[in-house]
Design a protein around this motif. Structure first.
Motif, mmCIF file in Angstrom:
data_model
loop_
_atom_site.group_PDB
_atom_site.id
_atom_site.type_symbol
_atom_site.label_atom_id
_atom_site.label_comp_id
_atom_site.label_asym_id
_atom_site.label_seq_id
_atom_site.Cartn_x
_atom_site.Cartn_y
_atom_site.Cartn_z
ATOM 1 N N ASP A 13 58.978 10.809 97.749
ATOM 2 C CA ASP A 13 59.246 12.391 97.718
ATOM 3 C C ASP A 13 59.548 12.678 96.348
ATOM 4 O O ASP A 13 59.838 13.804 96.055
ATOM 5 C CB ASP A 13 60.700 12.108 98.388
ATOM 6 N N GLU A 14 59.244 11.573 95.215
ATOM 7 C CA GLU A 14 59.154 12.179 93.727
ATOM 8 C C GLU A 14 57.922 12.597 93.460
ATOM 9 O O GLU A 14 57.707 13.034 92.270
ATOM 10 C CB GLU A 14 59.622 10.922 93.194
ATOM 11 N N THR A 15 57.017 12.567 94.232
ATOM 12 C CA THR A 15 55.513 12.789 93.839
ATOM 13 C C THR A 15 55.503 14.432 93.406
ATOM 14 O O THR A 15 55.877 15.095 94.458
ATOM 15 C CB THR A 15 54.372 12.522 94.881
ATOM 16 N N ASP A 16 54.902 14.782 92.541
ATOM 17 C CA ASP A 16 54.776 16.439 92.284
ATOM 18 C C ASP A 16 53.565 16.960 93.249
ATOM 19 O O ASP A 16 52.551 16.611 92.942
ATOM 20 C CB ASP A 16 54.439 16.584 90.942
ATOM 21 N N MET A 17 53.891 17.679 94.172
ATOM 22 C CA MET A 17 53.049 18.129 95.032
ATOM 23 C C MET A 17 52.097 18.998 94.507
ATOM 24 O O MET A 17 50.896 19.004 94.987
ATOM 25 C CB MET A 17 53.721 18.466 96.563
ATOM 26 N N VAL A 18 52.473 19.849 93.695
ATOM 27 C CA VAL A 18 51.686 20.940 93.063
ATOM 28 C C VAL A 18 50.569 20.223 92.148
ATOM 29 O O VAL A 18 49.461 20.463 92.148
ATOM 30 C CB VAL A 18 52.476 21.710 92.231
ATOM 31 N N LYS A 19 51.112 19.097 91.213
ATOM 32 C CA LYS A 19 50.172 18.399 90.634
ATOM 33 C C LYS A 19 49.199 17.530 91.270
ATOM 34 O O LYS A 19 47.932 17.680 91.053
ATOM 35 C CB LYS A 19 51.085 17.373 89.733
ATOM 36 N N LEU A 20 49.644 17.116 92.522
ATOM 37 C CA LEU A 20 48.535 16.388 93.461
ATOM 38 C C LEU A 20 47.647 17.366 93.857
ATOM 39 O O LEU A 20 46.409 17.003 94.131
ATOM 40 C CB LEU A 20 49.388 15.730 94.574
ATOM 41 N N GLU A 21 48.059 18.537 94.326
ATOM 42 C CA GLU A 21 46.942 19.543 94.837
ATOM 43 C C GLU A 21 46.033 19.868 93.898
ATOM 44 O O GLU A 21 44.752 20.039 94.091
ATOM 45 C CB GLU A 21 47.669 20.970 95.330
ATOM 46 N N GLU A 22 46.532 20.087 92.578
ATOM 47 C CA GLU A 22 45.598 20.441 91.481
ATOM 48 C C GLU A 22 44.384 19.131 91.374
ATOM 49 O O GLU A 22 43.182 19.453 91.008
ATOM 50 C CB GLU A 22 46.281 20.667 90.045
ATOM 51 N N CYS A 23 45.110 17.840 91.430
ATOM 52 C CA CYS A 23 44.131 16.701 91.341
ATOM 53 C C CYS A 23 43.277 16.829 92.410
ATOM 54 O O CYS A 23 41.954 16.415 92.037
ATOM 55 C CB CYS A 23 44.967 15.528 91.290
ATOM 56 N N VAL A 24 43.622 17.010 93.452
ATOM 57 C CA VAL A 24 42.691 16.897 94.691
ATOM 58 C C VAL A 24 41.497 18.144 94.392
ATOM 59 O O VAL A 24 40.246 18.089 94.749
ATOM 60 C CB VAL A 24 43.490 17.176 96.099
ATOM 61 N N ARG A 25 42.138 19.519 94.156
ATOM 62 C CA ARG A 25 40.996 20.540 93.898
ATOM 63 C C ARG A 25 40.319 20.279 92.677
ATOM 64 O O ARG A 25 39.144 20.832 92.591
ATOM 65 C CB ARG A 25 41.767 21.748 93.674
#
Length: 158
Positions: free
Chosen positions: A96-108
């Protein structure tokens, strides 16, 4: 009075025998005239053709062949399209500590020929953990340190 009761009982036995589809003669009783008329009406039901006749089958077969021919002609007129696939991916973080906004940026940030990123949303999984649900046409499993797994949530041919 006993004779009347015996006659009434005999009639009831005949009716029960008819309802159970057992012949009244097997019970040793004669059926009343009314019941015999009902049995004759039931026998006349054999004349009804519930499934149609052969004439209808011939007409239906001709109609089916005509429709198949029309469908084949219509299908032949359509140009062949290049098939693409729309994939909805579930990207699950480790915790739950993963930054989801940063994860989406990485994926995109993944760019490939033919890649088109679609809409995305964060879907709650449980215990405060959310997964990223994103539409695309690409494999993103190489983000080893941020992504635990990638599942195809929905797959549609376009």
């Amino acid at each position: 009075m006993v004779d009347d009761l015996s006659a009434a009982l005999s009639k009831l036995e005949c009716r029960v025998a008819l309802l159970e589809k057992t012949p009244a003669a097997a019970a040793g009783k004669s059926a009343p005239h009314k019941s015999r008329a009902l049995v004759k009406e039931e026998d006349n039901d054999d004349d009804i053709d519930l499934f149609g006749s052969d004439e209808d089958d011939d007409e239906a077969e001709k109609l089916k062949e005509q429709r198949l021919k029309e469908y084949a002609e219509k299908k032949a007129k359509k140009p062949a399209l290049i098939a693409k696939s729309s994939i909805l991916l579930d990207v699950k973080p480790w915790d739950d500590e993963t930054d989801m906004v940063k994860l989406e940026e990485c994926v995109r940030s993944i760019q490939t020929d033919g890649l088109l990123w679609g809409t995305s949303k964060q879907v709650p999984v449980g215990y405060g953990i959310k997964k990223l649900q994103i539409a695309c046409v690409v494999d993103i499993s190489y983000l080893l340190f941020q992504v635990q797994s990638v599942d195809v949530a929905a797959f549609n041919k376009i």
